[in-house]
Design a protein around this motif. Structure first.
Motif, mmCIF file in Angstrom:
data_model
loop_
_atom_site.group_PDB
_atom_site.id
_atom_site.type_symbol
_atom_site.label_atom_id
_atom_site.label_comp_id
_atom_site.label_asym_id
_atom_site.label_seq_id
_atom_site.Cartn_x
_atom_site.Cartn_y
_atom_site.Cartn_z
ATOM 1 N N VAL A 98 10.394 2.923 0.163
ATOM 2 C CA VAL A 98 10.457 3.357 -1.232
ATOM 3 C C VAL A 98 9.087 3.910 -1.597
ATOM 4 O O VAL A 98 8.072 3.252 -1.401
ATOM 5 N N TRP A 99 9.079 5.131 -2.128
ATOM 6 C CA TRP A 99 7.832 5.746 -2.552
ATOM 7 C C TRP A 99 7.734 5.691 -4.068
ATOM 8 O O TRP A 99 8.713 5.978 -4.780
ATOM 9 N N THR A 100 6.567 5.356 -4.561
ATOM 10 C CA THR A 100 6.349 5.333 -6.001
ATOM 11 C C THR A 100 4.905 5.678 -6.311
ATOM 12 O O THR A 100 4.045 5.657 -5.427
ATOM 13 N N ALA A 101 4.647 5.993 -7.568
ATOM 14 C CA ALA A 101 3.280 6.264 -8.009
ATOM 15 C C ALA A 101 2.472 4.977 -7.942
ATOM 16 O O ALA A 101 2.949 3.904 -8.336
ATOM 17 N N THR A 102 1.235 5.077 -7.469
ATOM 18 C CA THR A 102 0.411 3.874 -7.355
ATOM 19 C C THR A 102 -0.071 3.377 -8.713
ATOM 20 O O THR A 102 -0.364 2.199 -8.877
ATOM 21 N N ALA A 112 12.159 -3.934 -5.041
ATOM 22 C CA ALA A 112 12.393 -3.302 -3.742
ATOM 23 C C ALA A 112 11.767 -4.121 -2.622
ATOM 24 O O ALA A 112 12.381 -4.326 -1.561
ATOM 25 N N VAL A 113 10.550 -4.609 -2.839
ATOM 26 C CA VAL A 113 9.886 -5.432 -1.831
ATOM 27 C C VAL A 113 10.656 -6.728 -1.603
ATOM 28 O O VAL A 113 10.831 -7.179 -0.460
ATOM 29 N N GLN A 114 11.158 -7.317 -2.678
ATOM 30 C CA GLN A 114 11.938 -8.549 -2.558
ATOM 31 C C GLN A 114 13.253 -8.325 -1.820
ATOM 32 O O GLN A 114 13.826 -9.268 -1.271
ATOM 33 N N MET A 115 13.714 -7.082 -1.799
ATOM 34 C CA MET A 115 14.932 -6.745 -1.058
ATOM 35 C C MET A 115 14.643 -6.399 0.403
ATOM 36 O O MET A 115 15.554 -6.062 1.161
ATOM 37 N N GLY A 116 13.378 -6.457 0.795
ATOM 38 C CA GLY A 116 13.014 -6.195 2.174
ATOM 39 C C GLY A 116 12.562 -4.780 2.446
ATOM 40 O O GLY A 116 12.310 -4.412 3.598
ATOM 41 N N ALA A 117 12.438 -3.947 1.410
ATOM 42 C CA ALA A 117 11.993 -2.572 1.593
ATOM 43 C C ALA A 117 10.477 -2.526 1.770
ATOM 44 O O ALA A 117 9.751 -3.469 1.441
ATOM 45 N N ARG A 118 10.011 -1.405 2.273
ATOM 46 C CA ARG A 118 8.578 -1.200 2.498
ATOM 47 C C ARG A 118 8.062 -0.183 1.483
ATOM 48 O O ARG A 118 8.570 0.939 1.422
ATOM 49 N N PRO A 119 7.056 -0.553 0.679
ATOM 50 C CA PRO A 119 6.542 0.383 -0.332
ATOM 51 C C PRO A 119 5.550 1.363 0.268
ATOM 52 O O PRO A 119 4.841 1.053 1.231
ATOM 53 N N ARG A 120 5.515 2.538 -0.311
ATOM 54 C CA ARG A 120 4.479 3.525 0.004
ATOM 55 C C ARG A 120 4.019 4.112 -1.316
ATOM 56 O O ARG A 120 4.839 4.539 -2.132
ATOM 57 N N PHE A 121 2.721 4.125 -1.540
ATOM 58 C CA PHE A 121 2.166 4.491 -2.832
ATOM 59 C C PHE A 121 1.530 5.877 -2.771
ATOM 60 O O PHE A 121 0.746 6.181 -1.879
ATOM 61 N N LEU A 122 1.872 6.696 -3.769
ATOM 62 C CA LEU A 122 1.365 8.068 -3.860
ATOM 63 C C LEU A 122 0.478 8.200 -5.097
ATOM 64 O O LEU A 122 0.727 7.553 -6.131
ATOM 65 N N GLY A 147 11.254 12.646 10.663
ATOM 66 C CA GLY A 147 12.541 11.967 10.594
ATOM 67 C C GLY A 147 12.476 10.624 9.897
ATOM 68 O O GLY A 147 13.255 9.716 10.200
ATOM 69 N N ARG A 148 11.543 10.490 8.930
ATOM 70 C CA ARG A 148 11.338 9.210 8.245
ATOM 71 C C ARG A 148 11.300 9.407 6.728
ATOM 72 O O ARG A 148 10.368 8.985 6.051
ATOM 73 N N LEU A 149 12.308 10.039 6.167
ATOM 74 C CA LEU A 149 12.356 10.231 4.718
ATOM 75 C C LEU A 149 12.544 8.892 4.014
ATOM 76 O O LEU A 149 13.172 7.973 4.559
ATOM 77 N N PRO A 150 12.027 8.768 2.788
ATOM 78 C CA PRO A 150 12.215 7.513 2.054
ATOM 79 C C PRO A 150 13.658 7.340 1.594
ATOM 80 O O PRO A 150 14.392 8.320 1.441
ATOM 81 N N ALA A 355 -0.539 -1.713 2.644
ATOM 82 C CA ALA A 355 0.640 -0.859 2.475
ATOM 83 C C ALA A 355 0.239 0.605 2.636
ATOM 84 O O ALA A 355 -0.848 1.011 2.217
ATOM 85 N N PRO A 356 1.111 1.420 3.213
ATOM 86 C CA PRO A 356 0.759 2.829 3.400
ATOM 87 C C PRO A 356 0.656 3.555 2.066
ATOM 88 O O PRO A 356 1.326 3.189 1.094
ATOM 89 N N ARG A 357 -0.168 4.575 2.035
ATOM 90 C CA ARG A 357 -0.353 5.335 0.800
ATOM 91 C C ARG A 357 -0.753 6.754 1.132
ATOM 92 O O ARG A 357 -1.168 7.058 2.255
#
Length: 394
Positions: A98-102, A112-122, A147-150, A355-357
Motif C-alpha cells: 500500500v502506497w501513501t503520502a508520508t 493496512a499494516v494490521q491486515m498484513g500489508a506492507r506500507p511504502r511512503f511517498l 511487476g510489483r504494482l501496489p 519501511a520503503p519510501r
C-alpha cells in the motif's frame, strides 16, 4: 477625641487589587456547536433509536451524500474504521503493498499494516503538501517494469486541503491501481470545483471531536460504487447474512455509528458552509497580521483547489529571523494557547523504521519547521489577537 481627629489617626487602609483571572486557554480546534444539537439529541432519544440503526444514521448518510457528491455513503464509528473497511473491500491481503503520502496521521496506514500489508511512503509536493503526482508517476512506472504494482494507493487530504485527485486518479487508472482517498481532514474542500474525495474508488471521512463537522466521533466511507458500500455495510454489521438466525459466511466488525452520534453529526453538517467560511477568515487574518514577519510562510493553496483551512499551518525558518518551531510552540503553550507541529512523517516514525519510501525530504522539512495554529471556527478576534501577539513578540 473629636471624630475628625480619630479618622485622621486611623491607620491607612490598603485595598487589595483583585487578582486578574488567567485568560481561558485557546484550543487548537475545539468543537463548535450550532445550538441545535440538544433538541436533536432529545428527539433521537425520545424516538427510542440509539443503536446504529433507524432514521438518524440514514438521514446523516443522505446529507453526507449531498455534501460530498458521492451517492453511496456508510456512516461508521470512526474514520479509521472507514479506512479499514475500504482496505477490506479492495481485497487487501497479507504481503500486498500500500502506497501513501508520508505526511499524514498514522490512522491512514495502520489498518493496512494490521491486515498484513506492507506500507511504502511517498513524499509530498511543496505546491499542496499532499501526495506528489510527479513522484507517484515515476514510482508507478518503475513498479510496473518490475511487476510489483501496489494493491492500492492512498492519497491524503491535509489540514483541510484536497490532494490533486484528478492527477492521482488518472495515473493510478493507467496501471489499474485503485485509489482509496483519506479525506478525513477535508470535508467541505474542493478539487477543481468538485468536493474532496470525488474521483477515488472510495473516500474515508472523519467526524472526530476536532473536525470541522463533528459527531463527537465517527466517520464515513463513501463511493460512487453501490456494490462496494453494500459490501462495507455488511462487514460493518458483523457480516450477518439475511436469515431468521445469525448466519455468517465471513467475519465482520461492529463498526456502525450510533443514532445519538448521527443526530449530532446531522445537525453539525447543516453549518458546514459557515464553518468553512469562518476558518478561511481566521486563516486570512493570521496571514494579514503575521505575513510581514521575517521567516514565516503559510501553507499554500494550489490554484486547482479550495481548502477549508481546517487548521492554519505555518512554516517558521530561524535562518530568516523566525523563532524555531518548538520555541514558538512552547511560547504559545506558556500563554495558554494550544498549537501542534505538523504531522511527523510516517517514514520517520519508529513504528515504520526501515519501511520503503520514495523521497521524504520535503515532508521532513515541513515537520521540522511547521506549526499548526488554533483555528476553531468559533475563535473570537480577541483570541486571534492573543495568538498573533505571542508570535509577533518572538
Amino acid at each position: 477625641m473629636p471624630i475628625a481627629e480619630a479618622v485622621q489617626l486611623s491607620p491607612p487602609v490598603h485595598r487589595l487589587r483583585p487578582r486578574a483571572e488567567p485568560a481561558a486557554p485557546i484550543l487548537l480546534s475545539p468543537p463548535h456547536l450550532t445550538g441545535g444539537e440538544l433538541p436533536a439529541l432529545a428527539a433521537t432519544l425520545q424516538s427510542g433509536w440509539v443503536a446504529p440503526a433507524g432514521p438518524a444514521p440514514a438521514a446523516f448518510e443522505a446529507a453526507l451524500a449531498e455534501a460530498t457528491g458521492l451517492p453511496h455513503v456508510l456512516a461508521l464509528a470512526s474514520g479509521t474504521a472507514a479506512l479499514h473497511l475500504g482496505y477490506r473491500c479492495l481485497g487487501l491481503g497479507r504481503g500486498d503493498e500500500v502506497w501513501t503520502a508520508t505526511l499524514t496521521y498514522v490512522a491512514t496506514i495502520a489498518p493496512a499494516v494490521q491486515m498484513g500489508a506492507r506500507p511504502r511512503f511517498l513524499d509530498v509536493s511543496s505546491e499542496s503538501w499532499t501526495l506528489d503526482p510527479d513522484l507517484l508517476e515515476r514510482e508507478l512506472a518503475r513498479a510496473a517494469r518490475a511487476g510489483r504494482l501496489p494493491r492500492a494507493v492512498v492519497p491524503v487530504d491535509l489540514f483541510g486541503q484536497s490532494c490533486d485527485l484528478d492527477a492521482i486518479g488518472a495515473l493510478c487508472g493507467r496501471w489499474g491501481v485503485p485509489v482509496l482517498c483519506d479525506s478525513a481532514e477535508s470535508l467541505g474542500a474542493t478539487c477543481r470545483g468538485r468536493p474532496a474525495g470525488q474521483g477515488a474508488r472510495m473516500a474515508a471521512f472523519s467526524f472526530n471531536g476536532n473536525k470541522i463537522v463533528t459527531a463527537g466521533g465517527g466517520g464515513a466511507l463513501a463511493s460512487a460504487d453501490a456494490a462496494l458500500i453494500a459490501e462495507a455495510r455488511g462487514l460493518a454489521n458483523q457480516a450477518k447474512r439475511p436469515a431468521p438466525h445469525y448466519e455468517h459466511e465471513t467475519t465482520g466488525y461492529s463498526y456502525g455509528l450510533s443514532s445519538v452520534l448521527a443526530a449530532l453529526g446531522l445537525t453539525q453538517l447543516g453549518a458546514l458552509a459557515d464553518r468553512v467560511a469562518a476558518r478561511r477568515a481566521i486563516f486570512e487574518r493570521y496571514r494579514t497580521c503575521l505575513g510581514d514577519l521575517p521567516g514565516i510562510a503559510f501553507m499554500p493553496e494550489p490554484a486547482w483547489g479550495r481548502s477549508t483551512r481546517w487548521l492554519t499551518a505555518v512554516l517558521l525558518d530561524p535562518a530568516l529571523g523566525a523563532p524555531g518551531r518548538e520555541a514558538a510552540r512552547e511560547a504559545l503553550a506558556a500563554a495558554g494557547i494550544e498549537s501542534r507541529p505538523v504531522w511527523k512523517p510516517m517514514h520517520l516514525q519508529p513504528a515504520f523504521r526501515g519501511a520503503p519510501r520514495a523521497g521524504g525530504s520535503v515532508a521532513a522539512g515541513f515537520f521540522e519547521r511547521g506549526l499548526c495554529l488554533p483555528s476553531g471556527s468559533a475563535m473570537t478576534v480577541i483570541q486571534q489577537d492573543r495568538v498573533i501577539g505571542v508570535l509577533r513578540s518572538l
